[in-house]
Scaffold this motif. Structure first.
Motif, PDB file in Angstrom:
ATOM      1  N   ARG A 164       5.462   3.132  -8.702  1.00  0.00           N
ATOM      2  CA  ARG A 164       5.494   2.358  -7.447  1.00  0.00           C
ATOM      3  C   ARG A 164       6.917   2.012  -7.058  1.00  0.00           C
ATOM      4  O   ARG A 164       7.253   1.951  -5.881  1.00  0.00           O
ATOM      5  CB  ARG A 164       4.694   1.063  -7.588  1.00  0.00           C
ATOM      6  N   CYS A 219      -2.084   6.297 -14.922  1.00  0.00           N
ATOM      7  CA  CYS A 219      -1.322   6.525 -13.694  1.00  0.00           C
ATOM      8  C   CYS A 219      -1.578   7.944 -13.193  1.00  0.00           C
ATOM      9  O   CYS A 219      -1.387   8.913 -13.928  1.00  0.00           O
ATOM     10  CB  CYS A 219       0.173   6.307 -13.922  1.00  0.00           C
ATOM     11  N   LYS A 269       3.578   0.696 -12.419  1.00  0.00           N
ATOM     12  CA  LYS A 269       4.712  -0.028 -11.847  1.00  0.00           C
ATOM     13  C   LYS A 269       5.930   0.880 -11.673  1.00  0.00           C
ATOM     14  O   LYS A 269       6.598   0.843 -10.644  1.00  0.00           O
ATOM     15  CB  LYS A 269       5.060  -1.224 -12.751  1.00  0.00           C
TER      16      LYS A 269
END
Length: 157
Positions: free
Chosen positions: A155, A111, A152
């Motif tokens: 986000r 990430c 995730k």
């Protein structure tokens, strides 16, 4: 056929259990896991995100004021060579390996917002790369596959 599951491994875990696995694997292989190597391993294992060598050095200096860069790099090289940790080349950082007793090559999902790293332990990926290399008459010696994006959690924030 690979022994790995098709589930990714987030690099959050029980550090103490991981270190015990490495100690056992070292004993089985007849390796010398020195106190310094073990300490660097523990620092990587307890790090909340991929650990950079100089961050590890700073943490070692908190305990041992005389720690020098070669000391950390030698320990990291040993741990890498034995497959106990992985180096994320694109961010020049280290993470523990959820399968320290098994030699393997795996891709990582990294990430770009929170620096988390997920090891994708899916033997099909390694098998596909090996088959493609074989078909082209190529003999791979090392593999680093890193996919950058947004996890995730980031986000959803």
């Amino acid at each position: 056929m690979s022994v790995f599951s098709h589930k990714p491994h987030h690099h959050d875990h029980d550090a103490e259990h991981f270190v015990e696995q490495v100690v056992r694997a070292s004993e089985e292989r007849g390796l010398r896991l020195t106190p310094l190597r073990r300490e660097v391993l523990e620092l990587v294992a307890t790090s909340e995100k991929p650990a950079k060598a100089y961050d590890l050095l700073d943490r070692l200096r908190e305990r041992h004021g005389n720690a020098a860069p070669p000391t950390v790099y030698r320990a990291l090289d040993f741990l890498l060579t034995q497959g106990f940790i992985h180096k994320l080349e694109s961010i020049n950082a280290y993470v523990h390996c959820p399968h320290p007793a098994q030699s393997h090559q795996v891709p990582f999902l990294i990430c770009d917002k929170c620096d988390s790293a997920v090891e994708v332990c899916d033997g099909r990926v390694a098998e596909l790369i090996a088959a493609q290399a074989d078909a082209l008459g190529f003999t791979p010696q090392d593999q680093t596959l890193e996919v950058h994006g947004v996890c995730k959690g980031c986000r959803e924030r």
